[in-house]
Design an enzyme around this catalytic site. Structure first.
Site, short mmCIF file in Angstrom:
data_model
loop_
_atom_site.label_atom_id
_atom_site.label_comp_id
_atom_site.label_asym_id
_atom_site.label_seq_id
_atom_site.Cartn_x
_atom_site.Cartn_y
_atom_site.Cartn_z
N LYS A 108 -33.67 46.38 7.24
CA LYS A 108 -33.37 46.82 8.61
C LYS A 108 -33.65 48.31 8.67
CE LYS A 108 -31.67 45.05 12.47
NZ LYS A 108 -31.88 43.66 12.94
P1 NAD Z 1 -31.88 45.03 23.86
O1 NAD Z 1 -31.99 46.48 23.61
O2 NAD Z 1 -33.07 44.32 24.42
O3 NAD Z 1 -30.65 44.73 24.84
C1 NAD Z 1 -29.36 45.18 24.56
C2 NAD Z 1 -28.48 44.79 25.73
O4 NAD Z 1 -27.14 45.12 25.39
C3 NAD Z 1 -28.79 45.52 27.04
O5 NAD Z 1 -28.69 44.61 28.11
C4 NAD Z 1 -27.66 46.54 27.13
O6 NAD Z 1 -27.36 46.90 28.47
C5 NAD Z 1 -26.54 45.74 26.52
N1 NAD Z 1 -25.41 46.54 26.12
C6 NAD Z 1 -25.40 47.71 25.46
N2 NAD Z 1 -24.14 48.15 25.35
C7 NAD Z 1 -23.36 47.21 25.92
C8 NAD Z 1 -21.98 47.10 26.14
N3 NAD Z 1 -21.14 48.03 25.71
N4 NAD Z 1 -21.51 46.00 26.80
C9 NAD Z 1 -22.36 45.04 27.25
N5 NAD Z 1 -23.68 45.10 27.07
C10 NAD Z 1 -24.17 46.18 26.43
O7 NAD Z 1 -31.41 44.39 22.47
P2 NAD Z 1 -31.68 42.92 21.94
O8 NAD Z 1 -32.95 42.91 21.20
O9 NAD Z 1 -31.42 41.95 23.03
O10 NAD Z 1 -30.53 42.81 20.82
C11 NAD Z 1 -29.20 42.44 21.16
C12 NAD Z 1 -28.48 41.96 19.90
O11 NAD Z 1 -29.19 40.84 19.34
C13 NAD Z 1 -28.38 42.99 18.76
O12 NAD Z 1 -27.20 42.77 18.07
C14 NAD Z 1 -29.56 42.63 17.89
O13 NAD Z 1 -29.39 43.05 16.55
C15 NAD Z 1 -29.52 41.12 18.00
N6 NAD Z 1 -30.77 40.46 17.65
C16 NAD Z 1 -31.94 40.76 18.31
C17 NAD Z 1 -33.10 40.09 17.97
C18 NAD Z 1 -34.40 40.32 18.70
O14 NAD Z 1 -35.37 39.59 18.41
N7 NAD Z 1 -34.49 41.24 19.63
C19 NAD Z 1 -33.09 39.12 16.94
C20 NAD Z 1 -31.89 38.83 16.31
C21 NAD Z 1 -30.73 39.50 16.68
#
Ligand code: NAD
Length: 416
Positions: A108
């Site tokens: 990561k």
């Molecule tokens: P992203 O940046 O696309 O979206 C993040 C979202 O979280 C946004 O809508 C933001 O407004 C919201 N957010 C931030 N702070 C917040 C709060 N305090 N309360 C509510 N919402 C809040 O990120 P993502 O890629 O969707 O990732 C989200 C999660 O999923 C992370 O934990 C990431 O590690 C995990 N994840 C992502 C992927 C991927 O392929 N993108 C894969 C596996 C896991």
């Protein structure tokens, strides 16, 4: 490791790892080797803002384990991206790739920065500087990054371009790229799709039907927005979604496709007709059947666990439930589908993207989605079998399968 209320994220992941290692009867010395990250790099990421001001941020890349294949894991730009968090997320990637049987290890990376005020120009410079700083550590057969929080396909495009300027053509060095640069059909929605596949398998086991199941989703970014849209299209009733500013709620269900259009047009979830505005954290405590945290880590903890009303939690985010809350939820019969199973769709299609890049051959979206579904359903069924055989939780079962696979690969290499 003893369960305490306040564990740093790496201790928390190792709490799950240690329980699984005991169930899998892994020796104490093997346990110590498997826990320890392989390599960690901390770098300085200076950037000149558009107004001429020079700022400096800290960036990281942690490689946790590569006994089953090249290191693999996303890059996040978020102010919480401290070394303990990146280390924890790197180890989660090791267990996740092993659970879904991908020929990858875990890594990561990230920069501790809030990029929301940044212009596109500033974001590009930040990304390129970070790539130059970690370039010697990554490569298509050594370590393959991908998008995560506050990074996306455009950031991966800059990432690829900077890496190739330094090292020559290498499309497989990063996944989650735009289609025009070797990205895979189906990658953008893959994590959300995987969350809904995991949900489907879970409610099937409970005898529920999608149309009778209400859902609240925290986060409307890549994972949350696709999980919401695919759940809505599959007939579930999505009654609430939130982002960092607000939670929108409608007990009768929200038309998520229209909400996504509204957000794209207005830059906010606010003002969508027929919905009530709540505080962002209210999304966790609504009277729903299913809660999908899909934003930050550690949002369900000792102080608010008792207020969670959902009977099923599907972890779209990484590590959204602390070990303390996880134990309390298990005690009161809440089913928690763990992150390493529920959000493995992203890394699975990243693997498909990498395979396509290595073969210089593109699959169709239908092929990608079919193979994703098959792999995740198989992983889910394997986890449920271990749950039945060992009388443990889904998380314990998922970690047992993963730990056994990594321990076997390490032992065969003579590393243990
Ligand atoms: P992203 O940046 O696309 O979206 C993040 C979202 O979280 C946004 O809508 C933001 O407004 C919201 N957010 C931030 N702070 C917040 C709060 N305090 N309360 C509510 N919402 C809040 O990120 P993502 O890629 O969707 O990732 C989200 C999660 O999923 C992370 O934990 C990431 O590690 C995990 N994840 C992502 C992927 C991927 O392929 N993108 C894969 C596996 C896991």
């Amino acid at each position: 490791m003893e369960l305490t209320e306040h564990m740093d994220p790496f201790e928390a992941v190792n709490h799950y790892f240690t329980r699984a290692a005991r169930i899998a009867d892994v020796s104490a010395s093997t346990e110590a080797v498997l826990k320890t990250p392989y390599r960690e790099l901390r770098v300085e990421v200076p950037i000149r803002r558009d107004n001429g001001q020079l700022e400096v941020y800290l960036g990281y890349r942690v490689q946790h384990d590569n006994s089953r294949g090249p290191f693999k894991g996303g890059i996040r730009f978020h102010k919480s991206a401290a070394i303990e968090e990146i280390r924890a997320l790197a180890s989660l990637m090791t267990w996740k790739t092993a659970l879904v049987d991908l020929p990858f290890g875990g890594a990561k990376g990230g920069i501790a920065v809030d990029t929301r005020p940044f212009s596109a120009n500033e974001l590009e410079h930040l990304t390129r500087t970070y790539v130059r700083q970690i370039s010697r550590m990554i490569g298509p057969t050594t370590d393959i990054p991908a998008p995560d929080m506050y990074t996306n396909a455009q950031v991966m495009a800059w990432f690829l371009d900077e890496y190739e300027q330094l090292n020559g053509r290498a499309p497989a060095v990063v996944t989650g790229k735009p289609l025009a640069l070797g990205g895979s059909p189906g990658r953008i929605e893959a994590t959300g799709r995987g969350v809904i596949i995991a949900l489907g398998e879970t409610i099937r086991g409970l005898g529920w039907s999608p149309d009778g199941t209400t859902i609240a989703i925290q986060g409307f970014g890549n994972v949350g927005s696709w999980a919401a849209q695919l759940a809505h299209r599959a007939g579930y009733k999505v009654v609430a979604v939130s982002d960092s500013e607000v939670c929108v709620y409608c007990g009768g269900g929200i038309d998520i496709d229209s909400l996504a259009e509204h957000r794209a047009a207005n830059g906010s979830l606010k003002g969508f007709s027929g919905t009530e505005l709540l505080e962002p954290d209210d999304v966790l405590m609504l009277p729903v059947d299913v809660l999908i945290p899909a934003a930050l880590g550690e949002v369900i903890h000792a102080e608010n666990e008792g207020e969670v009303l959902a009977e099923v939690i599907v972890e779209g985010a990484n590590h959204p439930v602390t070990p303390w809350a996880d134990a309390a939820l298990a005690d009161r019969g809440v089913t928690v589908v763990p992150d390493i199973l529920a959000n493995a769709g992203g890394v699975t299609v990243s693997y498909f993207e990498w395979v396509q890049n290595m073969q210089h051959f593109r699959w169709t979206e239908a092929q990608v989605n079919d193979r994703l579904t098959q792999r995740l359903v198989d992983a889910h069924q394997h986890v449920m079998k271990v749950v039945e055989d060992r009388g443990c939780t889904l998380r314990e079962a998922a970690f047992v399968i993963a730990v056994e696979r990594v321990a076997e690969a390490s032992a065969l290499r003579g590393m243990l």
